[in-house]
Write an enzyme that holds these catalytic residues in place. Structure first.
Site, short mmCIF file in Angstrom:
data_model
loop_
_atom_site.label_atom_id
_atom_site.label_comp_id
_atom_site.label_asym_id
_atom_site.label_seq_id
_atom_site.Cartn_x
_atom_site.Cartn_y
_atom_site.Cartn_z
N ASP A 1 1.41 2.69 3.52
CA ASP A 1 0.57 3.88 3.31
C ASP A 1 1.41 5.15 3.34
O ASP A 1 0.91 6.23 3.70
CB ASP A 1 -0.58 3.96 4.33
CG ASP A 1 -1.70 4.86 3.87
OD1 ASP A 1 -1.71 5.27 2.69
OD2 ASP A 1 -2.58 5.17 4.70
N HIS B 1 -4.77 -0.51 5.81
CA HIS B 1 -4.34 0.27 6.99
C HIS B 1 -5.30 0.13 8.16
O HIS B 1 -5.89 1.10 8.60
CB HIS B 1 -4.11 1.74 6.62
CG HIS B 1 -5.20 2.41 5.81
ND1 HIS B 1 -6.53 2.34 6.11
CD2 HIS B 1 -5.12 3.19 4.70
CE1 HIS B 1 -7.22 3.04 5.24
NE2 HIS B 1 -6.39 3.55 4.36
N HIS C 1 0.87 -1.20 0.00
CA HIS C 1 0.00 0.00 0.00
C HIS C 1 0.89 1.23 0.00
O HIS C 1 1.48 1.58 1.02
CB HIS C 1 -0.91 0.02 1.23
CG HIS C 1 -1.87 1.17 1.24
ND1 HIS C 1 -3.22 1.01 1.45
CD2 HIS C 1 -1.69 2.50 1.05
CE1 HIS C 1 -3.82 2.19 1.41
NE2 HIS C 1 -2.90 3.12 1.16
N LYS D 1 -9.37 -0.12 -6.02
CA LYS D 1 -9.39 0.56 -4.72
C LYS D 1 -10.70 1.30 -4.51
O LYS D 1 -11.12 2.09 -5.35
CB LYS D 1 -8.21 1.54 -4.65
CG LYS D 1 -8.08 2.30 -3.34
CD LYS D 1 -7.69 1.41 -2.20
CE LYS D 1 -7.87 2.10 -0.85
NZ LYS D 1 -6.72 2.88 -0.45
N HIS E 1 -10.58 1.47 1.62
CA HIS E 1 -10.37 2.48 2.67
C HIS E 1 -11.61 2.35 3.55
O HIS E 1 -12.68 2.86 3.21
CB HIS E 1 -10.23 3.89 2.11
CG HIS E 1 -9.99 4.89 3.19
ND1 HIS E 1 -8.77 5.45 3.45
CD2 HIS E 1 -10.82 5.38 4.15
CE1 HIS E 1 -8.85 6.25 4.50
NE2 HIS E 1 -10.10 6.22 4.94
N HIS F 1 1.63 5.37 -1.75
CA HIS F 1 1.29 6.53 -2.56
C HIS F 1 2.57 7.10 -3.16
O HIS F 1 3.47 7.52 -2.42
CB HIS F 1 0.60 7.61 -1.72
CG HIS F 1 -0.68 7.11 -1.13
ND1 HIS F 1 -1.89 7.26 -1.77
CD2 HIS F 1 -0.94 6.42 0.01
CE1 HIS F 1 -2.83 6.70 -1.03
NE2 HIS F 1 -2.29 6.18 0.05
#
Ligand code: OTD
Ligand code: ZN
Ligand code: ZN
Length: 345
Positions: A241, A169, A8, A94, A131, A10
């Site tokens: 994350d 997460h 995970h 996602k 999420h 970004h």
């Protein structure tokens, strides 16, 4: 230990991508790349173009495989899921509730609107990454994950029992309990949720660099996450994350959510595992259970972490404002050695 992967991550885009990608490449062989760009990565064509930009940003001579994701919207079609599966490089879809976190304005407004897409995902065995927070304004900030599980995740799993899901997460003992109790579901855990509880956000002052979503929770929840991560249960694996924002975006009257951990992710996880005397469980959490869930081969290369004291830099280069890593200025007790250092040891 076997070289780990980040399930995970970004990476952003453009100059920001170029600034942060070398940190991840130093530590990890592969990463699940989040699609929350502006505008988001919604189609296989978007994902192919983004993947090319990621590949072009890999430092010369280094190996790294970006595993791409699509951003689910109210308008995603079942046909796009089939195309995604055929592409081979899109590994998951996602789900963000609209408005739940950074760049989630295109997110889903009502989960049941996506049932035809979930049906297609279940059919072609495309994992759904969640999420898992409700955005309802009447739900307390600290209860949003628990309420998501009750209101949305349990009904979703009843409608689609064979859909493979990652609850991303996880931050609460409620999430750990749920993941343990259900089939075809796994969870990623970040370093910040293993190392800190919510007190650190307000320790004598507001500390924006510890602010991420889902927000840090009470100590009892941190303990439950650490127990899950170090339990040896393959349902729990590594996902940093890591979410870079320029310093001015964090240190602001309206600061962005996101912690930057790509610089020192393995060192942070190692410290967390060592705190409960579970270093022997680190390799499987970081390097085995993720590829097993995604049905990909485990890495064969090795990395070495050494016991060394070093100070996390106050800032790393990123846009004109710089990027403050998680735990900036503080001492770390482990360090990932580069190949030549590891050999000399
Ligand atoms: N959480 N920040 C971001 C994403 C994550 O929910 C997440 O995955 C981000 O900045 O993209 C954050 O706090
Ligand atoms: Zn998220
Ligand atoms: Zn994220």
């Amino acid at each position: 230990m076997t070289r780990p992967d980040d399930w995970h991550l970004h990476l952003r885009d453009g100059a920001s991508l170029k600034a942060v990608l070398p940190h991840t490449v130093r530590q990890f062989a592969r990463a699940i790349v989040m699609p929350n760009l502006k505008p988001p990565v919604r189609s296989v064509a978007d994902a192919a173009a983004y993947r090319d930009r990621v590949l072009a940003a890999i430092p010369a001579g280094k190996q790294f495989e970006p595993l791409m994701t699509l951003y689910l919207t109210d308008n995603t079609s079942p046909e796009e899921i089939i195309r995604a599966k055929e592409s081979q490089f899109v590994k998951a879809v996602k789900y963000y509730p609209a408005g739940a976190t950074t760049n989630s304005d295109f997110g889903v407004t009502d989960m049941s609107k996506c049932d035809r897409v979930f049906e297609a995902m279940q059919q072609v065995d495309m994992p759904l990454l969640l999420h898992g927070e409700v955005t309802a304004q009447d739900v307390d900030m600290f209860d949003r994950e628990k309420v998501f599980i009750e209101r949305h995740l349990i009904p979703l799993k009843q409608r689609f029992p064979n859909l493979r899901v990652v609850l991303e997460h996880v931050t609460t003992s409620d999430a750990v309990q749920y993941v343990l109790s259900a089939n075809n579901i796994a969870a990623t855990i970040t370093p910040q949720h293993l190392l800190f509880n919510r007190n650190i956000l307000l320790q004598g002052a507001i500390r924006p660099h510890f602010y991420c979503l889902p927000i840090l929770k009470r100590e009892e929840h941190r303990k439950a996450l650490l127990q899950a991560a170090t339990s040896g249960n393959p349902k729990f694996f590594l996902g940093t994350d890591s979410a870079p924002h320029p310093r001015n975006g964090k240190e602001s009257s309206c600061g962005c959510a996101g912690c930057y951990s790509a610089l020192h992710a393995m060192e942070l996880y190692t410290e967390a595992f060592e705190s409960v005397d579970a270093l022997d469980k680190l390799e499987a959490f970081a390097s085995f259970y993720g590829p097993d869930f995604y049905q990909l081969p485990r890495n064969t290369e090795q990395i070495t972490l050494g016991r060394t004291t070093w100070r996390v830099p106050d800032e790393v280069p990123f846009t004109e404002f710089g990027l403050v890593p998680l735990r900036a200025g503080q001492e770390m007790t482990w360090q990932m050695l580069d190949a030549s250092m590891a050999e000399a040891n």
